[in-house]
Design a protein around this motif. Structure first.
Motif, PDB file in Angstrom:
ATOM      1  N   GLU A  67      15.163 -33.066   0.754  1.00 28.92           N
ATOM      2  CA  GLU A  67      14.902 -32.500   2.109  1.00 28.92           C
ATOM      3  C   GLU A  67      16.332 -31.715   2.346  1.00 28.92           C
ATOM      4  O   GLU A  67      17.309 -32.223   2.030  1.00 28.92           O
ATOM      5  N   VAL A  68      16.169 -30.668   3.246  1.00 25.74           N
ATOM      6  CA  VAL A  68      17.327 -29.993   3.658  1.00 25.74           C
ATOM      7  C   VAL A  68      18.133 -30.817   4.801  1.00 25.74           C
ATOM      8  O   VAL A  68      17.469 -31.173   5.733  1.00 25.74           O
ATOM      9  N   THR A  69      19.186 -30.782   4.571  1.00 25.17           N
ATOM     10  CA  THR A  69      20.146 -31.291   5.753  1.00 25.17           C
ATOM     11  C   THR A  69      20.131 -30.497   6.764  1.00 25.17           C
ATOM     12  O   THR A  69      20.018 -30.555   7.875  1.00 25.17           O
ATOM     13  N   ASP A  70      20.677 -29.290   6.556  1.00 30.61           N
ATOM     14  CA  ASP A  70      20.871 -28.394   7.528  1.00 30.61           C
ATOM     15  C   ASP A  70      20.694 -26.826   7.019  1.00 30.61           C
ATOM     16  O   ASP A  70      21.043 -26.733   5.698  1.00 30.61           O
ATOM     17  N   GLY A  71      20.286 -25.854   7.864  1.00 34.62           N
ATOM     18  CA  GLY A  71      20.235 -24.522   7.147  1.00 34.62           C
ATOM     19  C   GLY A  71      18.728 -23.935   7.026  1.00 34.62           C
ATOM     20  O   GLY A  71      17.963 -24.547   7.439  1.00 34.62           O
ATOM     21  N   GLN A  72      18.869 -22.565   6.589  1.00 35.45           N
ATOM     22  CA  GLN A  72      17.508 -22.189   6.357  1.00 35.45           C
ATOM     23  C   GLN A  72      17.341 -21.598   4.973  1.00 35.45           C
ATOM     24  O   GLN A  72      18.273 -21.427   4.259  1.00 35.45           O
ATOM     25  N   VAL A  73      16.093 -21.873   4.623  1.00 31.14           N
ATOM     26  CA  VAL A  73      15.590 -21.123   3.164  1.00 31.14           C
ATOM     27  C   VAL A  73      14.349 -20.349   3.725  1.00 31.14           C
ATOM     28  O   VAL A  73      13.370 -20.967   3.789  1.00 31.14           O
ATOM     29  N   LEU A  74      14.694 -19.032   3.604  1.00 31.35           N
ATOM     30  CA  LEU A  74      13.602 -18.269   4.011  1.00 31.35           C
ATOM     31  C   LEU A  74      12.869 -17.635   2.393  1.00 31.35           C
ATOM     32  O   LEU A  74      13.643 -17.101   2.039  1.00 31.35           O
ATOM     33  N   PHE A  75      11.865 -17.932   2.403  1.00 32.04           N
ATOM     34  CA  PHE A  75      10.929 -17.654   1.142  1.00 32.04           C
ATOM     35  C   PHE A  75      10.091 -16.481   1.612  1.00 32.04           C
ATOM     36  O   PHE A  75       9.023 -17.180   2.347  1.00 32.04           O
ATOM     37  N   ASP A  76       9.820 -15.470   1.137  1.00 33.13           N
ATOM     38  CA  ASP A  76       9.122 -14.564   1.748  1.00 33.13           C
ATOM     39  C   ASP A  76       8.975 -14.660   3.320  1.00 33.13           C
ATOM     40  O   ASP A  76       7.792 -14.441   3.850  1.00 33.13           O
ATOM     41  N   GLY A  77      10.146 -14.700   4.012  1.00 29.35           N
ATOM     42  CA  GLY A  77       9.833 -14.775   5.280  1.00 29.35           C
ATOM     43  C   GLY A  77       9.498 -15.953   5.791  1.00 29.35           C
ATOM     44  O   GLY A  77       9.657 -16.086   7.297  1.00 29.35           O
ATOM     45  N   LYS A  78       9.198 -16.994   5.307  1.00 26.95           N
ATOM     46  CA  LYS A  78       8.869 -18.131   5.929  1.00 26.95           C
ATOM     47  C   LYS A  78       9.942 -19.304   5.595  1.00 26.95           C
ATOM     48  O   LYS A  78      10.456 -19.221   4.532  1.00 26.95           O
ATOM     49  N   ASP A  79      10.393 -20.080   6.594  1.00 30.36           N
ATOM     50  CA  ASP A  79      11.526 -21.111   6.481  1.00 30.36           C
ATOM     51  C   ASP A  79      10.823 -22.179   5.862  1.00 30.36           C
ATOM     52  O   ASP A  79      10.263 -23.252   6.303  1.00 30.36           O
ATOM     53  N   LEU A  80      11.361 -22.312   4.764  1.00 29.40           N
ATOM     54  CA  LEU A  80      10.668 -23.598   3.837  1.00 29.40           C
ATOM     55  C   LEU A  80      11.364 -24.820   4.288  1.00 29.40           C
ATOM     56  O   LEU A  80      10.674 -25.821   4.111  1.00 29.40           O
ATOM     57  N   ALA A  81      12.493 -24.953   5.004  1.00 31.14           N
ATOM     58  CA  ALA A  81      13.067 -26.009   5.310  1.00 31.14           C
ATOM     59  C   ALA A  81      12.332 -26.753   6.554  1.00 31.14           C
ATOM     60  O   ALA A  81      12.212 -27.767   6.777  1.00 31.14           O
ATOM     61  N   LYS A  82      11.513 -25.935   7.188  1.00 28.14           N
ATOM     62  CA  LYS A  82      10.890 -26.555   8.336  1.00 28.14           C
ATOM     63  C   LYS A  82       9.199 -26.231   8.243  1.00 28.14           C
ATOM     64  O   LYS A  82       8.607 -26.957   9.136  1.00 28.14           O
ATOM     65  N   ILE A  83       8.820 -25.739   7.172  1.00 31.89           N
ATOM     66  CA  ILE A  83       7.449 -25.592   7.229  1.00 31.89           C
ATOM     67  C   ILE A  83       6.680 -27.031   6.901  1.00 31.89           C
ATOM     68  O   ILE A  83       7.132 -27.952   6.508  1.00 31.89           O
ATOM     69  N   PRO A  84       5.446 -27.238   7.686  1.00 36.42           N
ATOM     70  CA  PRO A  84       4.733 -28.531   7.663  1.00 36.42           C
ATOM     71  C   PRO A  84       4.278 -28.781   6.095  1.00 36.42           C
ATOM     72  O   PRO A  84       4.008 -27.659   5.291  1.00 36.42           O
ATOM     73  N   PRO A  85       4.156 -29.945   5.747  1.00 36.41           N
ATOM     74  CA  PRO A  85       3.989 -30.276   4.186  1.00 36.41           C
ATOM     75  C   PRO A  85       2.760 -29.529   3.731  1.00 36.41           C
ATOM     76  O   PRO A  85       2.445 -29.170   2.627  1.00 36.41           O
ATOM     77  N   LYS A  86       1.555 -29.576   4.641  1.00 42.31           N
ATOM     78  CA  LYS A  86       0.390 -28.972   4.032  1.00 42.31           C
ATOM     79  C   LYS A  86       0.618 -27.524   3.651  1.00 42.31           C
ATOM     80  O   LYS A  86      -0.087 -27.054   2.773  1.00 42.31           O
ATOM     81  N   GLU A  87       1.280 -26.801   4.511  1.00 37.09           N
ATOM     82  CA  GLU A  87       1.447 -25.325   4.419  1.00 37.09           C
ATOM     83  C   GLU A  87       2.319 -25.314   3.073  1.00 37.09           C
ATOM     84  O   GLU A  87       2.376 -24.286   2.093  1.00 37.09           O
ATOM     85  N   LEU A  88       3.363 -26.278   3.034  1.00 41.04           N
ATOM     86  CA  LEU A  88       4.245 -26.130   1.768  1.00 41.04           C
ATOM     87  C   LEU A  88       3.494 -26.214   0.675  1.00 41.04           C
ATOM     88  O   LEU A  88       3.931 -25.558  -0.408  1.00 41.04           O
ATOM     89  N   ARG A  89       2.643 -27.239   0.493  1.00 40.14           N
ATOM     90  CA  ARG A  89       1.821 -27.361  -0.617  1.00 40.14           C
ATOM     91  C   ARG A  89       1.190 -26.079  -1.152  1.00 40.14           C
ATOM     92  O   ARG A  89       1.068 -25.619  -2.374  1.00 40.14           O
ATOM     93  N   LYS A  90       0.672 -25.099   0.026  1.00 41.42           N
ATOM     94  CA  LYS A  90      -0.062 -23.833  -0.244  1.00 41.42           C
ATOM     95  C   LYS A  90       0.974 -22.965  -1.018  1.00 41.42           C
ATOM     96  O   LYS A  90       0.720 -22.208  -1.725  1.00 41.42           O
ATOM     97  N   MET A  91       2.290 -23.250  -0.585  1.00 40.71           N
ATOM     98  CA  MET A  91       3.205 -22.290  -1.252  1.00 40.71           C
ATOM     99  C   MET A  91       3.908 -22.771  -2.554  1.00 40.71           C
ATOM    100  O   MET A  91       4.292 -21.867  -3.266  1.00 40.71           O
ATOM    101  N   ARG A  92       3.598 -23.878  -2.777  1.00 40.79           N
ATOM    102  CA  ARG A  92       4.328 -24.395  -4.074  1.00 40.79           C
ATOM    103  C   ARG A  92       3.899 -23.553  -5.411  1.00 40.79           C
ATOM    104  O   ARG A  92       4.819 -23.266  -6.091  1.00 40.79           O
ATOM    105  N   PRO A  93       2.643 -23.131  -5.506  1.00 42.75           N
ATOM    106  CA  PRO A  93       2.727 -22.233  -6.825  1.00 42.75           C
ATOM    107  C   PRO A  93       3.284 -20.973  -6.735  1.00 42.75           C
ATOM    108  O   PRO A  93       3.696 -20.427  -8.001  1.00 42.75           O
ATOM    109  N   GLN A  94       3.771 -20.558  -5.572  1.00 41.48           N
ATOM    110  CA  GLN A  94       4.539 -19.275  -5.782  1.00 41.48           C
ATOM    111  C   GLN A  94       5.920 -19.502  -6.043  1.00 41.48           C
ATOM    112  O   GLN A  94       6.761 -18.748  -6.721  1.00 41.48           O
ATOM    113  N   MET A  95       6.358 -20.768  -6.119  1.00 37.64           N
ATOM    114  CA  MET A  95       7.911 -21.247  -6.722  1.00 37.64           C
ATOM    115  C   MET A  95       7.802 -22.171  -7.480  1.00 37.64           C
ATOM    116  O   MET A  95       7.334 -23.388  -7.334  1.00 37.64           O
TER     117      MET A  95
END
Lengths: 338, 399
Positions: free
Chosen positions: A81-109
């Motif tokens: 988990e990120v302590t602080d800061g932003q990780v923008l992957f394709d314009g979406k902030d991975l640090a704050k994205i809810p788990p369900k959506e993160l799971r959908k993003m997983r194959p891309q990275m």
């Protein structure tokens, strides 16, 4: 690649060229128990790191062991988990994205790990190792599944009859090919390679480097290449970031870093690489001592305890990470800080 | 083409590189091995061996160690692994000899044979000789030396620095205790006080800032570089004539590696000893070594002085190794890579072991193992390209 001052949420003004934008990433690990009377001690594994990776390019991240380069990689993928800061992957902030959506993003990275001996399940045959996530994320229709896996294996230089074999039957180089195939099978956009070569022999390293380059040319992957081997990083990367004790101390275009290293640490690091020529005697800068403990880093500039050019101001103030020439940023008091 | 067809074809062609043994075959092999191993062990465990049996003469008195036609085999249940298969080279007094090769090529086993530390009973020195000359000019045949006599040489005259400083220091003893032990064991008339003084002196020598503090700490309290320094200090504490450094910097970072290499060179000059440096990093070899030995699959394929090897490599494997290291000049050029991988150590072919991976393979290469060809008094390589039938074939190709 300058760091602009940014408001906390500006994922809208995002440049489509950049696949990954990391802003002020921090990752702290607590090392003491919570107490009312004492402030909690932290290991600042990653402390305020910002960088951008353009689509289809490779960024190399170098530094000594314990400097936080692996943590950067894992935090970007949110394996930690990120302590602080932003990780923008394709314009979406991975640090704050809810788990369900993160799971959908997983194959891309995807990630390729350092040790091919411990990162493959010994109880799964190769085909299943590569295909498990493909099935899970439904990358291809069921009917094409097997032919797709075989195609990926062929791309990565694996024979089709390896499909039913187990990892223990393979050598280190072949296993690393399996790890690469596993990452590539998900059709990712972005792959983090965490020291993928350090467990391999020189002749096998060259094979894997070529494979990674071929795949990038063919499919346009973006790599974040974490390594301590500068010659490999120089060969593969477009931009290079140098880390020391959780901070990015120098970043820039590959050629600029290698032809004109500015930070004393980068200079020392470059001069320490042994050259394969007995007649070349390097003018070597040998750093004294070891990397300090990240729990109690030195005040001001963290490198000052080993720095041959340390000045009084280095102990007082941390240097600002600033751009000195186009696409070349350094954090050091030797250069004007205004 | 379906998957089944692929399997069938592979089976018929016999391309399959893995080997499967039935239980019965395995039992048979293991029975045979036991017989062989017992013979060697009996020879080794004899008591009161007369000194004449293991005293010998050096070929060249300026050498510290001479390997001649050394064969070290491992008798495993799946077959005999010829880890070291006919290795001969010398380590001259006061020089650094670098041994390069990929993992599994037998470079570590060569050094372990010299220390009589090969994993017994499976591992045995089958043939050949290792001659060691001590400071009084006495020569010993290490392969025939009884275990109790070897104790006097191992750790004293021949010291070893291992790859992993974490696993080679005992985690439950303080650094000081471990270092004193070496001195107490090997230096005659030493007392605990003199041993401590010696240990601290050695820690100072390897550049540890607070030797008293390190003396009283445990291995886990030190960083990797410090631990490796302690290992070097320990190796130095009895003024060895030969230090075997088995990948001393592989586990360390580049900046620490530079420190350790500097230290090793410095120390070598101070004690006027020799170093056998085992590594797979060509850069380290180029920087440190005077002589280079290149090993491949248990055999030496090329040896020479460091300049000869780096400026004029002869064997295709050496050339390939040099070219496969990225120099970083251009990213657009494909990196040269040696195709394939090292053959299975159990079923080594009769022909050149590098045949399947070699760019320049010829017909003759698939027939017999090449002889050593001399290029100068120090430089030689085992390759068909440079003599007899192979050379003719080469010239024909050019015309």
């Amino acid at each position: 690649m300058a760091i602009e001052k940014i408001s906390p949420d500006d994922s809208k003004n995002y440049n489509n060229d950049d696949i990954l934008v990391v802003r002020n990433l921090k990752k702290y690990y607590p090392v003491s128990k919570f107490s009312l009377f004492k402030s909690r001690a932290y290991v600042k594994a990653v402390d305020d790191v910002s960088f951008t990776i353009k689509r289809g390019t490779t960024m190399g991240l170098v530094g000594e062991s314990g400097c936080g380069k692996t943590t950067v990689g894992r935090t970007i993928l949110r394996l930690h988990e990120v302590t602080d800061g932003q990780v923008l992957f394709d314009g979406k902030d991975l640090a704050k994205i809810p788990p369900k959506e993160l799971r959908k993003m997983r194959p891309q990275m995807q990630m390729i790990f350092q040790d091919p001996y411990s990162s493959l399940s010994p109880r799964m045959p190769v085909g299943e190792i590569i295909g498990e996530a493909v099935k899970e994320h439904k990358i291809v229709p069921k009917s094409e599944y097997r032919s797709y896996i075989l195609k990926v294996m062929r791309d990565c230089g694996l024979q089709p009859h390896y499909y039913y074999r187990y990892p223990h039957e393979f050598s280190g180089g072949q296993r690393q090919r399996i790890s690469i195939a596993r990452a590539v099978a998900l059709k990712p956009k972005f792959i983090i390679c965490d020291e993928p070569l350090s467990a391999l022999d020189v002749s096998i390293q060259a094979q894997i480097i070529n494979l990674m380059k071929d795949l990038q040319e063919q499919y346009g992957y973006t790599y974040l290449f974490i390594s301590h081997d500068l010659s490999v990083v120089k060969y593969l990367s477009d931009t290079i970031g140098v880390m020391y004790l959780g901070n990015l101390i120098e970043m820039g275009d590959k050629n600029k870093i290698f032809s004109n290293p500015m930070h004393p640490y980068t200079k020392a690091l470059l001069s320490a690489v042994p050259v394969s020529d007995p007649d070349v005697k390097m003018n070597r800068i040998i750093l004294k001592g070891d990397i300090p403990s990240p729990v109690n880093p030195p005040s001001g500039c963290k490198f000052r305890t080993r720095c041959p050019y340390a000045m009084p101001i280095c102990a007082e103030k941390a240097p600002v990470f600033k751009e000195y020439e186009e696409g070349h940023q350094v954090a050091c008091h030797l250069y004007s800080q205004d | 083409m379906g998957l089944i067809d692929i399997f069938k074809r592979k089976k018929i062609e016999g391309v399959d590189d893995t080997m499967y043994l039935t239980l019965r075959e395995e039992r048979r092999i293991s029975k045979e091995n036991n017989k062989i191993i017992r013979k060697f062990e009996r020879e080794k465990n004899r008591k009161n061996v007369p000194e004449e049996e293991y005293l010998t003469q050096m070929r060249d008195p300026s050498n510290v160690v001479e390997f001649e036609d050394l064969h070290t085999y491992f008798f495993t249940d799946v077959g005999t692994v010829k880890s070291v298969n006919g290795v001969s080279f010398d380590i001259p007094q006061g020089k650094i000899v670098g041994v390069v090769g990929e993992s599994g090529c037998g470079k570590s086993v060569t050094s372990l044979s010299l220390m009589q530390l090969v994993q017994a009973p499976q591992g045995q020195i089958v043939k050949g000789s290792i001659r060691y000359q001590d400071s009084n000019g006495k020569c010993y045949e290490i392969t025939k030396m009884p275990k109790d006599k070897m104790l006097k040489i191992r750790g004293k005259d021949i010291a070893m620095i291992f790859q992993e400083p974490m696993t080679s220091l005992n985690p439950v003893f303080k650094i000081g205790e471990q270092m004193d032990e070496v001195v107490l064991l090997h230096v005659e008339g030493s007392t605990p006080e003199s041993a401590k003084a010696r240990s601290i002196e050695m820690l100072k020598l390897v550049g540890i800032a607070m030797p008293e503090k390190v003396y009283n700490s445990y291995p886990h309290e030190l960083s990797g570089g410090m631990r490796q320094r302690v290992m070097i200090a320990m190796a130095l504490s009895c003024d060895p004539r030969l230090i075997i450094a088995d990948e001393p910097t592989t586990a360390l970072d580049v900046t620490i590696q530079a420190q350790i290499l500097e230290l090793l060179r410095d120390v070598k000059n101070r004690i006027n000893g020799s170093i056998m440096l085992i590594t797979h990093d060509l850069g380290v070899i180029a920087e440190m070594a005077d002589y280079v030995v290149v090993m491949y699959a248990g055999r030496i394929i090329e040896k020479g002085t460091v300049r000869e090897i780096f400026h004029d490599p002869k064997h295709p494997y050496t050339i390939g190794l040099m070219r496969s290291k990225p120099t970083g000049e251009t990213r657009d050029n494909r990196l040269y890579s040696i195709k394939g991988q090292v053959p299975n150590p159990i079923n080594m072919p009769d022909h050149c072991y590098f045949y399947n991976r070699c760019d320049k393979a010829m017909n003759v290469c698939s027939r017999d193992y090449p002889d050593m060809v001399d290029f100068s008094s120090t430089h030689c390589a085992a390759c068909h390209l440079y003599y007899g039938e192979g050379l003719q074939e080469q010239n024909k190709g050019k015309e």
